[in-house]
Design a protein around this motif. Structure first.
Motif, PDB file in Angstrom:
ATOM      1  N   GLU A  62       0.837  -1.137   0.041  1.00 11.95           N
ATOM      2  CA  GLU A  62       0.094  -0.038   0.107  1.00 11.95           C
ATOM      3  C   GLU A  62       0.767   1.152   0.060  1.00 11.95           C
ATOM      4  OE1 GLU A  62      -4.104  -1.180   2.233  1.00 11.95           O
ATOM      5  OE2 GLU A  62      -2.485  -1.112   3.538  1.00 11.95           O
ATOM      6  N   ALA A  64       0.407   5.659   0.910  1.00  9.71           N
ATOM      7  CA  ALA A  64      -0.610   6.607   1.792  1.00  9.71           C
ATOM      8  C   ALA A  64       0.379   7.496   2.267  1.00  9.71           C
ATOM      9  CB  ALA A  64      -1.262   5.820   3.061  1.00  9.71           C
ATOM     10  N   LYS A  93      -5.475   7.220   1.655  1.00  7.58           N
ATOM     11  CA  LYS A  93      -5.226   6.334   0.902  1.00  7.58           C
ATOM     12  C   LYS A  93      -4.712   6.771  -0.395  1.00  7.58           C
ATOM     13  CE  LYS A  93      -8.238   3.725  -1.247  1.00  7.58           C
ATOM     14  NZ  LYS A  93      -9.169   2.699  -1.336  1.00  7.58           N
ATOM     15  N   ASP A  95      -2.832   4.473  -2.870  1.00  6.55           N
ATOM     16  CA  ASP A  95      -2.936   3.225  -3.550  1.00  6.55           C
ATOM     17  C   ASP A  95      -3.007   1.906  -2.690  1.00  6.55           C
ATOM     18  OD1 ASP A  95      -2.392   1.569  -6.240  1.00  6.55           O
ATOM     19  OD2 ASP A  95      -1.003   0.773  -5.124  1.00  6.55           O
ATOM     20  N   SER A  96      -4.061   0.971  -3.016  1.00  3.82           N
ATOM     21  CA  SER A  96      -4.273  -0.204  -2.269  1.00  3.82           C
ATOM     22  C   SER A  96      -5.220  -0.831  -3.233  1.00  3.82           C
ATOM     23  CB  SER A  96      -4.964  -0.083  -0.841  1.00  3.82           C
ATOM     24  OG  SER A  96      -5.175  -1.045  -0.142  1.00  3.82           O
ATOM     25  N   VAL A 101      -4.102  -5.528   1.209  1.00  3.22           N
ATOM     26  CA  VAL A 101      -4.382  -4.673   2.487  1.00  3.22           C
ATOM     27  C   VAL A 101      -3.389  -5.316   3.661  1.00  3.22           C
ATOM     28  CG1 VAL A 101      -6.587  -4.079   1.648  1.00  3.22           C
ATOM     29  CG2 VAL A 101      -6.211  -6.138   3.101  1.00  3.22           C
ATOM     30  N   LEU A 106      -3.066   1.537   6.635  1.00  2.00           N
ATOM     31  CA  LEU A 106      -4.412   1.903   6.409  1.00  2.00           C
ATOM     32  C   LEU A 106      -5.385   1.012   7.341  1.00  2.00           C
ATOM     33  CD1 LEU A 106      -4.293   2.769   2.741  1.00  2.00           C
ATOM     34  CD2 LEU A 106      -4.542   4.432   4.623  1.00  2.00           C
ATOM     35  N   ALA A 114      -9.326  -1.091   1.972  1.00  2.97           N
ATOM     36  CA  ALA A 114      -8.813  -0.335   2.947  1.00  2.97           C
ATOM     37  C   ALA A 114      -9.661   0.961   2.773  1.00  2.97           C
ATOM     38  CB  ALA A 114      -7.299   0.234   2.438  1.00  2.97           C
ATOM     39  N   ASP A 116     -10.553   4.816   2.669  1.00  2.00           N
ATOM     40  CA  ASP A 116      -9.914   5.699   1.784  1.00  2.00           C
ATOM     41  C   ASP A 116      -9.188   6.872   2.636  1.00  2.00           C
ATOM     42  OD1 ASP A 116     -11.087   4.983  -0.597  1.00  2.00           O
ATOM     43  OD2 ASP A 116     -12.694   6.098  -0.572  1.00  2.00           O
ATOM     44  N   GLU A 117      -9.768   6.981   3.717  1.00  2.00           N
ATOM     45  CA  GLU A 117      -8.799   7.957   4.672  1.00  2.00           C
ATOM     46  C   GLU A 117      -9.559   7.806   6.157  1.00  2.00           C
ATOM     47  OE1 GLU A 117     -10.851  12.225   4.626  1.00  2.00           O
ATOM     48  OE2 GLU A 117     -10.653  11.575   2.452  1.00  2.00           O
ATOM     49  N   ASN A 185      -3.238   2.196  12.627  1.00  2.00           N
ATOM     50  CA  ASN A 185      -4.010   2.352  11.618  1.00  2.00           C
ATOM     51  C   ASN A 185      -5.436   2.273  11.730  1.00  2.00           C
ATOM     52  OD1 ASN A 185      -3.990  -0.296  12.377  1.00  2.00           O
ATOM     53  ND2 ASN A 185      -4.117  -1.194  10.209  1.00  2.00           N
TER      54      ASN A 185
END
Length: 420
Positions: A62, A64, A93, A95-96, A101, A106, A114, A116-117, A185
């Motif tokens: 991932e 972030a 995020k 890329d995932s 994961v 994340l 995962a 997004d935020e 996370n």
């Protein structure tokens, strides 16, 4: 605590319960305040090239972006000074995917993807009398029995109370009670869980981690002796004794870091009987930009080393990939650090490390063995427009006959702005 999907005003200032020297006079709530904002861009990849463990996922990868806003007030005037610290955390995020994961960067949603935020706001109140400080709220303790493990996108934190006293010259006394945690996370608070060696024990949890400890520095502060006690209520309790020493010898500086843990089950024994004794040693020799290390670590008893999930420990041979702390394990380490400031390139550092373990009681009728090679390169820009920008690269090869093999790469960019 709930998530805040679009909050960059992440003003969660986790009171660092790190043992910091307390000033003799209160410096004013506003005048003594400081604030920083750190941006942290993190790429993490683990390829499990030979899956042995329970997790059948072949790769975790991932990317972030994180922001850490840290505010610390000064103290109000008076015999007892009062203040407030806060920390705001935001992870985004970049890329995932569902099959990559669980990197620890994340949160993972119920659908296996995962988030997004995620964000968090943590606040702690503090009070200071003389050289004694009480903090209540969001804490980030850094202790032999609960090491501060800031090794992913955002740091973890705990909720509770801590007391640090330095009334006697050279002696630091600490105690605390933690009731919950926010993992590296996660945006919310959860009960505390344990790990045995490298295996999380998710089936049980506790709502109390209690600790008490003393560090005494003497011999012109070149020697520090430590005694600590910790209890993850109804799961395990633990005692720790440590000794650190630094000795100048001509152009060299010799160092020693020795420690011993003794752990057993506690209270209702939610994980059953626990029996572990752990010894570690790390010897160093520094000359100019060169630092050489040799380490030996040994596990005794019927169980792996217990710790709070998902923290690292001060064990000399533990690294963020393998812990070398499984039942009856013996391990050796050779490490070399070089600071390129000695060659006129300040800000550039590198570490290469090799650890080999054996004698592991796998419980499966064969001796467990593992080994790991780490390479870390870091650089902090010293001048110009990008002054203060940090870049760190990490490459790992870890192999074992009783757990998953790992090929790991990390790329971390960080920059901190001073706001106050």
């Amino acid at each position: 605590m709930s998530k805040h999907p679009t909050t960059l005003c992440v003003f969660s200032l986790g009171v660092l319960s790190l043992p910091v020297a307390v000033q003799g006079a209160n410096d004013g709530f506003v005048d003594g305040a400081s604030a920083t904002l750190q941006a942290r861009n993190y790429y993490f990849s683990r390829d499990f090239s030979d899956i042995v463990g329970a997790n059948r996922q072949s790769k975790a990868e991932e990317w972030a972006q994180g922001f850490i806003l840290d505010f610390k007030s000064g103290y109000t005037p008076g015999v007892v000074g009062f203040g407030l610290d806060a920390q705001g955390l935001l992870g985004i995020k970049l890329d995932s995917s569902r099959d990559r994961v669980n990197t620890g960067l994340l949160p993972v949603r119920d659908n296996g993807e995962a988030a997004d935020e995620y964000s968090r706001l943590g606040v702690a109140l503090k009070a200071r009398y003389s050289q004694t400080e009480l903090r209540v709220g969001e804490l980030q303790p850094n202790l032999p029995v609960l090491t501060f493990s800031d090794i992913r996108l955002l740091p973890p934190s705990y909720q509770g109370a801590s007391l640090v006293s330095r009334e006697i010259e050279g002696l630091a006394l600490q105690g605390g009670h933690l009731r919950s945690t926010s993992l590296r996370n996660e945006a919310g608070d959860d009960k505390l869980q344990a790990m045995l060696g490298h295996v999380p024990q998710r089936q049980v949890s506790s709502d109390a981690f209690n600790y008490l400890g003393a560090d005494y520095a003497f011999n012109d502060k070149r020697t520090t002796a430590s005694l600590w006690y910790a209890q993850l209520e109804d799961i395990y309790n633990q005692r720790f004794a440590g000794l650190k020493h630094s000795e100048p010898l001509g152009a060299w500086t010799l160092g020693a870091n020795l420690g011993y843990f003794d752990s057993q089950e506690d209270g209702d024994k939610l994980l059953g009987d626990i029996d572990n004794q752990a010894f570690y040693s790390l010897i160093s020799a520094k000359h100019g930009g060169h630092t050489f290390y040799v380490g030996y670590q040994a596990m005794f008893g019927d169980n792996p080393f217990p710790r709070v999930f998902a923290n690292v420990t001060p064990l000399g041979n533990e690294v963020p990939t393998y812990e070398f702390a499984y039942t009856d394990e013996r391990s050796w380490q050779a490490r070399y650090d070089y600071d390129f400031a000695a060659l006129g390139i300040p800000g550039l550092t590198t570490t290469v490390r090799y650890i080999r373990g054996n004698n592991v009681d796998t419980g499966r009728g064969f001796e467990g063995k593992d080994r790991e090679r780490d390479l870390d390169i870091g650089y902090v820009v010293q001048s110009g427009t990008l002054k203060g920008l940090g870049v760190r690269l990490r490459n790992v090869e870890a192999r074992s006959n009783y757990r998953s093999d790992i090929d790991e790469n990390r790329v971390i960019l960080s920059y901190t702005w001073t706001l106050l």
